[in-house]
Design a protein around this motif. Structure first.
Motif, PDB file in Angstrom:
ATOM      1  N   MET A  91      -6.690  -5.010 -23.020  1.00  0.00           N
ATOM      2  CA  MET A  91      -8.101  -4.790 -23.267  1.00  0.00           C
ATOM      3  C   MET A  91      -8.906  -5.596 -22.260  1.00  0.00           C
ATOM      4  SD  MET A  91      -9.215  -6.942 -26.592  1.00  0.00           S
ATOM      5  CE  MET A  91      -8.637  -8.586 -26.778  1.00  0.00           C
ATOM      6  N   PRO A  92     -10.106  -5.157 -21.918  1.00  0.00           N
ATOM      7  CA  PRO A  92     -10.937  -5.924 -20.987  1.00  0.00           C
ATOM      8  C   PRO A  92     -11.454  -7.204 -21.653  1.00  0.00           C
ATOM      9  CG  PRO A  92     -12.106  -3.985 -21.761  1.00  0.00           C
ATOM     10  CD  PRO A  92     -10.713  -3.892 -22.295  1.00  0.00           C
ATOM     11  N   ILE A  93     -11.672  -8.209 -20.863  1.00  0.00           N
ATOM     12  CA  ILE A  93     -12.134  -9.498 -21.391  1.00  0.00           C
ATOM     13  C   ILE A  93     -13.507  -9.377 -22.041  1.00  0.00           C
ATOM     14  CG2 ILE A  93     -13.233 -10.360 -19.303  1.00  0.00           C
ATOM     15  CD1 ILE A  93     -11.829 -13.094 -19.993  1.00  0.00           C
ATOM     16  N   THR A  94     -14.243  -8.335 -21.725  1.00  0.00           N
ATOM     17  CA  THR A  94     -15.573  -8.150 -22.319  1.00  0.00           C
ATOM     18  C   THR A  94     -15.499  -7.932 -23.825  1.00  0.00           C
ATOM     19  OG1 THR A  94     -15.462  -5.808 -21.731  1.00  0.00           O
ATOM     20  CG2 THR A  94     -16.637  -7.261 -20.208  1.00  0.00           C
ATOM     21  N   ILE A  95     -14.329  -7.599 -24.358  1.00  0.00           N
ATOM     22  CA  ILE A  95     -14.137  -7.399 -25.798  1.00  0.00           C
ATOM     23  C   ILE A  95     -13.906  -8.738 -26.513  1.00  0.00           C
ATOM     24  CG2 ILE A  95     -12.676  -6.275 -27.540  1.00  0.00           C
ATOM     25  CD1 ILE A  95     -14.298  -4.312 -25.867  1.00  0.00           C
ATOM     26  N   ALA A  96     -13.440  -9.751 -25.775  1.00  0.00           N
ATOM     27  CA  ALA A  96     -13.141 -11.055 -26.380  1.00  0.00           C
ATOM     28  C   ALA A  96     -14.425 -11.720 -26.878  1.00  0.00           C
ATOM     29  CB  ALA A  96     -12.442 -11.950 -25.370  1.00  0.00           C
ATOM     30  N   LYS A  97     -14.260 -12.590 -27.867  1.00  0.00           N
ATOM     31  CA  LYS A  97     -15.398 -13.283 -28.479  1.00  0.00           C
ATOM     32  C   LYS A  97     -15.500 -14.713 -27.950  1.00  0.00           C
ATOM     33  CE  LYS A  97     -15.273 -10.634 -32.702  1.00  0.00           C
ATOM     34  NZ  LYS A  97     -14.087 -10.074 -33.247  1.00  0.00           N
ATOM     35  N   THR A  98     -16.669 -15.296 -28.121  1.00  0.00           N
ATOM     36  CA  THR A  98     -16.882 -16.683 -27.727  1.00  0.00           C
ATOM     37  C   THR A  98     -15.831 -17.578 -28.382  1.00  0.00           C
ATOM     38  OG1 THR A  98     -19.250 -16.317 -27.481  1.00  0.00           O
ATOM     39  CG2 THR A  98     -18.540 -18.588 -27.782  1.00  0.00           C
ATOM     40  N   GLY A  99     -15.218 -18.427 -27.574  1.00  0.00           N
ATOM     41  CA  GLY A  99     -14.201 -19.346 -28.067  1.00  0.00           C
ATOM     42  C   GLY A  99     -12.777 -18.834 -27.916  1.00  0.00           C
ATOM     43  N   ASP A 100     -12.610 -17.530 -27.668  1.00  0.00           N
ATOM     44  CA  ASP A 100     -11.264 -16.975 -27.492  1.00  0.00           C
ATOM     45  C   ASP A 100     -10.630 -17.492 -26.215  1.00  0.00           C
ATOM     46  OD1 ASP A 100     -11.436 -15.489 -29.803  1.00  0.00           O
ATOM     47  OD2 ASP A 100     -11.824 -13.581 -28.791  1.00  0.00           O
ATOM     48  N   ILE A 101      -9.331 -17.748 -26.289  1.00  0.00           N
ATOM     49  CA  ILE A 101      -8.543 -18.087 -25.106  1.00  0.00           C
ATOM     50  C   ILE A 101      -7.575 -16.941 -24.891  1.00  0.00           C
ATOM     51  CG2 ILE A 101      -6.889 -19.678 -24.082  1.00  0.00           C
ATOM     52  CD1 ILE A 101      -8.209 -21.900 -25.758  1.00  0.00           C
ATOM     53  N   VAL A 102      -7.642 -16.341 -23.712  1.00  0.00           N
ATOM     54  CA  VAL A 102      -6.851 -15.156 -23.407  1.00  0.00           C
ATOM     55  C   VAL A 102      -6.061 -15.380 -22.125  1.00  0.00           C
ATOM     56  CG1 VAL A 102      -8.465 -13.600 -24.580  1.00  0.00           C
ATOM     57  CG2 VAL A 102      -8.778 -14.101 -22.163  1.00  0.00           C
ATOM     58  N   ARG A 103      -5.078 -14.513 -21.895  1.00  0.00           N
ATOM     59  CA  ARG A 103      -4.274 -14.574 -20.681  1.00  0.00           C
ATOM     60  C   ARG A 103      -4.498 -13.277 -19.896  1.00  0.00           C
ATOM     61  NH1 ARG A 103      -0.269 -17.803 -19.446  1.00  0.00           N
ATOM     62  NH2 ARG A 103       0.011 -18.416 -21.603  1.00  0.00           N
ATOM     63  N   ILE A 104      -4.749 -13.403 -18.615  1.00  0.00           N
ATOM     64  CA  ILE A 104      -4.956 -12.227 -17.764  1.00  0.00           C
ATOM     65  C   ILE A 104      -3.613 -11.535 -17.542  1.00  0.00           C
ATOM     66  CG2 ILE A 104      -5.684 -11.401 -15.494  1.00  0.00           C
ATOM     67  CD1 ILE A 104      -7.583 -13.824 -15.368  1.00  0.00           C
ATOM     68  N   ILE A 105      -3.570 -10.227 -17.833  1.00  0.00           N
ATOM     69  CA  ILE A 105      -2.336  -9.473 -17.624  1.00  0.00           C
ATOM     70  C   ILE A 105      -2.463  -8.476 -16.475  1.00  0.00           C
ATOM     71  CG2 ILE A 105      -1.455  -9.742 -19.963  1.00  0.00           C
ATOM     72  CD1 ILE A 105      -2.488  -6.903 -20.557  1.00  0.00           C
ATOM     73  N   ARG A 106      -3.691  -8.154 -16.080  1.00  0.00           N
ATOM     74  CA  ARG A 106      -3.905  -7.206 -14.981  1.00  0.00           C
ATOM     75  C   ARG A 106      -5.333  -7.326 -14.483  1.00  0.00           C
ATOM     76  NH1 ARG A 106      -3.931  -0.741 -15.204  1.00  0.00           N
ATOM     77  NH2 ARG A 106      -3.947  -0.416 -12.973  1.00  0.00           N
ATOM     78  N   ILE A 107      -5.520  -7.090 -13.188  1.00  0.00           N
ATOM     79  CA  ILE A 107      -6.852  -7.074 -12.591  1.00  0.00           C
ATOM     80  C   ILE A 107      -7.008  -5.732 -11.891  1.00  0.00           C
ATOM     81  CG2 ILE A 107      -8.424  -8.168 -10.958  1.00  0.00           C
ATOM     82  CD1 ILE A 107      -6.812 -10.770 -11.413  1.00  0.00           C
ATOM     83  N   THR A 108      -8.040  -4.990 -12.268  1.00  0.00           N
ATOM     84  CA  THR A 108      -8.258  -3.669 -11.683  1.00  0.00           C
ATOM     85  C   THR A 108      -9.280  -3.751 -10.558  1.00  0.00           C
ATOM     86  OG1 THR A 108     -10.013  -3.093 -13.247  1.00  0.00           O
ATOM     87  CG2 THR A 108      -7.761  -2.554 -13.894  1.00  0.00           C
TER      88      THR A 108
END
Length: 71
Positions: free
Chosen positions: A1-18
């Motif tokens: 999913m795009p990072i724009t869906i994540a909420k404030t405070g979420d920590i995510v890992r990048i899996i792909r860059i388009t």
């Protein structure tokens, strides 16, 4: 999913860059690379303030949507 869906405070890992090579290179120069952990600090009028490698950066929605992430 795009990072724009994540909420404030979420920590995510990048899996792909388009995007084309110049966009991917630009994001890599800012520290956004596959496997990097990114914290969503704040969303302001669609723009995201992200923390990567201890640095806070702001991305507009079109650039941020190129970062595909997982939780």
């Amino acid at each position: 999913m795009p990072i724009t869906i994540a909420k404030t405070g979420d920590i995510v890992r990048i899996i792909r860059i388009t995007g084309d090579d110049s966009i991917r290179t630009h994001l890599a120069e800012l520290g956004f690379a596959v496997g990097a952990e990114v914290k969503v600090v704040k969303a302001v009028k669609g723009n995201l303030i992200l923390q990567v490698h201890g640095t806070r950066l702001a991305l507009d929605p079109s650039m941020a949507s190129r970062l595909l992430v997982e939780f």
